[in-house]
Every structure is written in structure tokens, then in C-alpha cells.
Design an enzyme around this catalytic site. Structure first.
Site, PDB file in Angstrom:
ATOM      1  N   ASN A  43       0.835  -1.202   0.000  1.00  0.00           N
ATOM      2  CA  ASN A  43       0.000   0.000   0.000  1.00  0.00           C
ATOM      3  C   ASN A  43       0.872   1.255   0.000  1.00  0.00           C
ATOM      4  O   ASN A  43       1.975   1.275   0.576  1.00  0.00           O
ATOM      5  CB  ASN A  43      -1.006   0.007   1.166  1.00  0.00           C
ATOM      6  CG  ASN A  43      -0.418  -0.228   2.528  1.00  0.00           C
ATOM      7  OD1 ASN A  43       0.623  -0.872   2.679  1.00  0.00           O
ATOM      8  ND2 ASN A  43      -1.070   0.279   3.549  1.00  0.00           N
ATOM      9  N   GLU A  45       0.244   5.174   0.743  1.00  0.00           N
ATOM     10  CA  GLU A  45      -0.723   6.169   1.214  1.00  0.00           C
ATOM     11  C   GLU A  45      -0.347   7.571   0.741  1.00  0.00           C
ATOM     12  O   GLU A  45       0.729   7.791   0.160  1.00  0.00           O
ATOM     13  CB  GLU A  45      -0.812   6.087   2.747  1.00  0.00           C
ATOM     14  CG  GLU A  45      -1.343   4.722   3.169  1.00  0.00           C
ATOM     15  CD  GLU A  45      -1.579   4.587   4.667  1.00  0.00           C
ATOM     16  OE1 GLU A  45      -1.084   5.433   5.452  1.00  0.00           O
ATOM     17  OE2 GLU A  45      -2.269   3.611   5.041  1.00  0.00           O
ATOM     18  N   CYS A  54      -4.123   0.607  -2.406  1.00  0.00           N
ATOM     19  CA  CYS A  54      -3.983  -0.644  -1.659  1.00  0.00           C
ATOM     20  C   CYS A  54      -2.847  -1.493  -2.238  1.00  0.00           C
ATOM     21  O   CYS A  54      -2.480  -1.366  -3.417  1.00  0.00           O
ATOM     22  CB  CYS A  54      -5.271  -1.445  -1.734  1.00  0.00           C
ATOM     23  SG  CYS A  54      -6.602  -0.808  -0.709  1.00  0.00           S
ATOM     24  N   GLU A  56      -3.036  -4.537  -3.098  1.00  0.00           N
ATOM     25  CA  GLU A  56      -3.543  -5.338  -4.224  1.00  0.00           C
ATOM     26  C   GLU A  56      -3.407  -4.550  -5.535  1.00  0.00           C
ATOM     27  O   GLU A  56      -3.043  -5.117  -6.578  1.00  0.00           O
ATOM     28  CB  GLU A  56      -5.019  -5.696  -3.996  1.00  0.00           C
ATOM     29  CG  GLU A  56      -5.264  -6.644  -2.837  1.00  0.00           C
ATOM     30  CD  GLU A  56      -5.481  -5.937  -1.505  1.00  0.00           C
ATOM     31  OE1 GLU A  56      -4.937  -4.828  -1.307  1.00  0.00           O
ATOM     32  OE2 GLU A  56      -6.183  -6.498  -0.656  1.00  0.00           O
ATOM     33  N   CYS A  87     -10.408  -5.197   0.467  1.00  0.00           N
ATOM     34  CA  CYS A  87     -11.543  -4.271   0.498  1.00  0.00           C
ATOM     35  C   CYS A  87     -12.417  -4.508  -0.736  1.00  0.00           C
ATOM     36  O   CYS A  87     -12.019  -5.211  -1.681  1.00  0.00           O
ATOM     37  CB  CYS A  87     -11.056  -2.823   0.554  1.00  0.00           C
ATOM     38  SG  CYS A  87     -10.392  -2.201  -1.010  1.00  0.00           S
ATOM     39  N   CYS A  90     -10.861  -3.677  -4.090  1.00  0.00           N
ATOM     40  CA  CYS A  90      -9.805  -4.629  -4.500  1.00  0.00           C
ATOM     41  C   CYS A  90     -10.391  -5.970  -4.915  1.00  0.00           C
ATOM     42  O   CYS A  90      -9.835  -6.650  -5.775  1.00  0.00           O
ATOM     43  CB  CYS A  90      -8.761  -4.777  -3.402  1.00  0.00           C
ATOM     44  SG  CYS A  90      -7.720  -3.299  -3.316  1.00  0.00           S
TER      45      CYS A  90
END
Ligand code: THU
Length: 129
Positions: A43, A45, A54, A56, A87, A90
């Protein structure tokens, strides 16, 4: 080593490079493609929170850039006491490149692994228009 052990090693390595200064929650993802190559991502940010991505998403971008577009298995890892599950966004990202029976391995810091198909994680996912 079986697929899970190899994917876990790659996902842990990716998680160690995550950029997560806001949540402090470092995530790693490793994808086994149908060609047998493994791609990973972490990830990333951003101070503008919704701009963050993310693990993924990073792993899938690496897979596409590596010339593969079929997922066989995916593993997600975080140094957490709870299993990490992708999530909703994803799940949709994974479904784009995976057959319904492709396995998603959810793991945690204790070594627990729960595997489910992407079809079970994203029932009735948006596929056609
Ligand atoms: N995160 C992922 O990278 N993958 C998931 O499956 C769930 C959440 C990240 C997004 C954010 O950087 C941090 O975890 C906390 O939500």
C-alpha cells in the site's frame, strides 16, 4: 515450498516496503499469475487520504506491466492479529483478472491462513455491460 509459502514470503517482503505513515498499517500482496510468475505490491498512502492505493492495486499493476493478465492465486498479508481481507474495490480489481474459482489467501501475523475463491468474496460482481 508450496504456493502459499512462496506468496507469503513475497507479500511479507512487499509489506516491509509499504508507505503507510497515516494508518501505520503496512500491507503486502503477492499474485501468482497463470504464467507462473509472481508479482507483489504494497500500500502507498497519501496525505490526501483517498489518493492512497492498496497493496492489491500495486501487485496487479506490476502483473500487467510484467506482461501477465491472468491471476491464479492472490495472497494478502499484514502484520495484524486479524486476517486481512481485501476491500470491496480490491475484490473488483482481482475479479477483473481472475476466474471465479481463483483463490484469495487471507493471512495475519499469527500465521493463520483462510482461503476463499474470488467468486465467494465478490458474489454477483459487476462483469458485463
Ligand atoms: N489496505 C490494503 O492495502 N489492502 C487491503 O486489502 C485493505 C487495506 C490498506 C489501505 C490503507 O493504506 C491501509 O491498509 C489502512 O486501511
Amino acid at each position: 515450498m508450496n504456493n502459499i509459502s512462496v506468496l507469503l514470503k513475497e507479500a511479507k517482503s512487499a509489506a516491509s516496503r509499504a508507505y503507510a505513515p497515516y494508518s501505520k498499517f503496512k500491507v503486502g500482496c503477492a499474485v501468482l499469475s497463470s504464467s507462473g510468475k509472481i508479482y507483489s505490491g504494497c500500500n502507498v498512502e497519501n496525505i490526501s487520504y483517498p489518493v492512497g492505493t492498496c497493496a492489491e492495486a500495486g501487485a496487479l499493476a506490476a502483473m500487467i506491466n510484467g506482461g501477465d493478465n491472468k491471476i491464479k492465486e492472490v495472497l494478502v498479508y499484514a502484520e495484524s492479529k486479524h486476517l486481512i481481507s481485501p476491500c470491496g474495490a480490491c475484490r473488483q480489481r482481482i475479479a477483473e483478472f481472475a476466474e471465479e474459482d481463483a483463490l484469495v489467501h487471507m493471512t495475519d501475523a499469527t500465521g493463520e491462513v483462510k482461503s476463499m475463491s474470488i467468486g465467494d468474496l465478490l458474489p454477483m460482481g459487476f462483469k458485463e455491460f
